[in-house]
Design a protein around this motif. Structure first.
Motif, PDB file in Angstrom:
ATOM      1  N   ILE A  55       0.456  -1.205   0.019  1.00 10.40           N
ATOM      2  CA  ILE A  55       0.255   0.383  -0.025  1.00 10.40           C
ATOM      3  C   ILE A  55       0.865   1.441   0.071  1.00 10.40           C
ATOM      4  CG2 ILE A  55      -0.804   0.209   2.556  1.00 10.40           C
ATOM      5  CD1 ILE A  55      -3.308   0.782   2.100  1.00 10.40           C
ATOM      6  N   ALA A  56       2.267   1.021   0.523  1.00  8.34           N
ATOM      7  CA  ALA A  56       2.976   2.698   0.865  1.00  8.34           C
ATOM      8  C   ALA A  56       4.063   2.603  -0.946  1.00  8.34           C
ATOM      9  CB  ALA A  56       4.275   2.280   1.687  1.00  8.34           C
ATOM     10  N   ALA A  81      -7.642   2.645  -5.995  1.00  9.22           N
ATOM     11  CA  ALA A  81      -7.013   2.063  -7.603  1.00  9.22           C
ATOM     12  C   ALA A  81      -7.385   0.540  -7.748  1.00  9.22           C
ATOM     13  CB  ALA A  81      -5.705   2.783  -8.049  1.00  9.22           C
ATOM     14  N   THR A  82      -7.047   0.081  -6.501  1.00 11.21           N
ATOM     15  CA  THR A  82      -6.883  -1.752  -6.173  1.00 11.21           C
ATOM     16  C   THR A  82      -8.244  -2.368  -5.497  1.00 11.21           C
ATOM     17  OG1 THR A  82      -4.631  -0.581  -5.400  1.00 11.21           O
ATOM     18  CG2 THR A  82      -4.711  -2.987  -5.359  1.00 11.21           C
ATOM     19  N   ASP A  83      -8.531  -3.145  -7.048  1.00 15.40           N
ATOM     20  CA  ASP A  83      -9.794  -4.201  -6.277  1.00 15.40           C
ATOM     21  C   ASP A  83      -8.822  -4.537  -4.151  1.00 15.40           C
ATOM     22  OD1 ASP A  83     -11.323  -3.116  -8.189  1.00 15.40           O
ATOM     23  OD2 ASP A  83     -10.398  -5.094  -8.843  1.00 15.40           O
ATOM     24  N   GLU A  84      -8.207  -5.032  -4.342  1.00 19.18           N
ATOM     25  CA  GLU A  84      -7.847  -5.650  -3.538  1.00 19.18           C
ATOM     26  C   GLU A  84      -7.610  -4.955  -2.085  1.00 19.18           C
ATOM     27  OE1 GLU A  84      -5.533  -6.053  -5.627  1.00 19.18           O
ATOM     28  OE2 GLU A  84      -6.062  -8.471  -6.724  1.00 19.18           O
ATOM     29  N   PHE A  85      -8.059  -3.615  -2.388  1.00 20.84           N
ATOM     30  CA  PHE A  85      -7.635  -3.341  -1.570  1.00 20.84           C
ATOM     31  C   PHE A  85      -9.150  -2.257  -0.955  1.00 20.84           C
ATOM     32  CE2 PHE A  85      -3.386  -1.840  -1.726  1.00 20.84           C
ATOM     33  CZ  PHE A  85      -3.128  -2.574  -0.978  1.00 20.84           C
ATOM     34  N   ALA A  86     -10.667  -3.023  -1.148  1.00 20.63           N
ATOM     35  CA  ALA A  86     -11.319  -3.094  -1.180  1.00 20.63           C
ATOM     36  C   ALA A  86     -12.576  -3.029  -0.274  1.00 20.63           C
ATOM     37  CB  ALA A  86     -12.900  -3.191  -1.867  1.00 20.63           C
ATOM     38  N   PHE A  87     -11.658  -3.251   0.947  1.00 23.03           N
ATOM     39  CA  PHE A  87     -12.400  -4.018   2.307  1.00 23.03           C
ATOM     40  C   PHE A  87     -11.485  -2.920   2.905  1.00 23.03           C
ATOM     41  CE2 PHE A  87      -7.963  -5.023   2.894  1.00 23.03           C
ATOM     42  CZ  PHE A  87      -7.541  -4.795   3.778  1.00 23.03           C
TER      43      PHE A  87
END
Length: 127
Positions: free
Chosen positions: A75-76, A102-108
């Motif tokens: 994420i950094a 921008a990143t689907d993995e960070f949707a939570f």
């Protein structure tokens, strides 16, 4: 000839397995601290703060610590790329927000993180 090729493949596989071995072996004293940047005692304390967790093995603490380091690193890096697009070298909150969006993995992280953060800011302004 085939025996030699298969033997070389096994030897190379053995060498790659040996190169991974120090990361797998976490029982040696002092080795965990070299592989992790986060303090294990802090991680264990955070894990025990969860009412669902009564005991946490050293291996579980190490795994959570390593996963946390990798998460923060990813994420950094994403946030830094957004900062560079804005012609800055310093990461700001909006860069982290953009990386999350921008990143689907960070949707939570999208709704929960902002709501929690915004509530703290509003409570501070009201006080």
């Amino acid at each position: 000839m085939e025996e030699r090729e298969s033997g070389v493949g096994l030897q190379q596989a053995g060498e790659s397995a040996q190169s991974l071995q120090p990361e797998v072996e976490v029982e040696r004293p002092g080795l965990q601290h070299k592989l992790l940047r986060l303090p294990l005692s802090r991680i264990k304390g955070l894990m025990k703060a969860d009412p669902d967790v009564s005991l946490a093995s050293q291996e579980a603490v190490f795994a959570i610590g390593k996963a946390t380091e990798l998460f923060v690193e990813v994420i950094a890096k994403d946030a830094y790329s957004f900062a560079l697009r804005g012609k800055r070298k310093t990461i700001q909150r909006k860069d982290v927000d953009n990386a999350v969006d921008a990143t689907d993995e960070f949707a939570f992280l999208e709704a929960q993180g902002r709501r929690h953060c915004c509530n703290k800011v509003q409570q501070t302004k009201l006080s």
